[in-house]
Write an enzyme that holds these catalytic residues in place. Structure first.
Site, PDB file in Angstrom:
ATOM      1  CB  VAL A  24      17.400  16.452  39.278  1.00 58.10           C
ATOM      2  CG1 VAL A  24      16.197  16.567  40.183  1.00 58.10           C
ATOM      3  CG2 VAL A  24      17.671  17.766  38.602  1.00 58.10           C
ATOM      4  CB  CYS A  25      22.011  19.000  41.481  1.00 58.45           C
ATOM      5  SG  CYS A  25      22.671  20.315  42.503  1.00 58.45           S
ATOM      6  CG  LEU A  26      15.472  21.995  40.857  1.00 60.65           C
ATOM      7  CD1 LEU A  26      16.022  22.610  39.568  1.00 60.65           C
ATOM      8  CD2 LEU A  26      14.117  21.358  40.583  1.00 60.65           C
TER       9      LEU A  26
END
Length: 154
Positions: free
Chosen positions: A85-87
């Site tokens: 995930v790109c968080l």
């Protein structure tokens, strides 16, 4: 180990407060560095299912950020096929040791509920989301029904 002490405290707080969007938290008390739980989004097209995630904390936590992996497949521009995930809150350049796990989870839930096509891990889905929202929502809803986990009942 400082990481274990802090994680035990954070886990107790999360369990005590009860996060309605993060449920069925499983932690091996012998290894507090790995958590699993279900993300339960509120917004369509993800509100028909739940998504299992794994949070891996480094031994250097809280000085290094945790890593989050989706174990349940999800049709989302900010989450790739491997579940990464790109968080921004847990990126190395943005991470702050004062950030708590519940804040990270809240950020993750907000991202699932409201995709950010300008920071995609899956450019094809970001483009579909931006150009044909109706088609994206239909595909994501079908994907959620097919792969999503059963939502916990209160």
């Amino acid at each position: 180990m400082a990481a274990s002490r802090r994680l035990m405290k954070e886990l107790e707080e999360i369990r005590k407060c009860g996060m309605k969007n993060f449920r069925n938290i499983q932690v091996d008390e012998a290894n507090l560095l790995t958590w699993q739980g279900l993300i339960v989004p509120d917004n369509p097209p993800y509100d028909k299912g739940a998504f299992r995630i794994e949070i891996n904390f480094p031994a250097e936590y809280p000085f290094k950020p945790p890593k989050i992996t989706f174990k349940t497949k999800i049709y989302h521009p900010n989450i790739d096929e491997k579940g990464q995930v790109c968080l921004p809150v847990i990126s190395a350049e943005n991470w702050k040791p004062a950030t708590k796990t519940d804040q990270v989870i809240q950020s993750l839930i907000a991202l699932v509920n409201d995709p950010q096509p300008e920071h995609p891990l899956r450019a094809d889905l970001a483009e579909e989301y931006s150009k044909d929202r109706k088609k994206f929502c239909k595909n994501a809803e079908e994907f959620t029904k097919k792969y999503g986990e059963k939502r916990p009942v209160d």
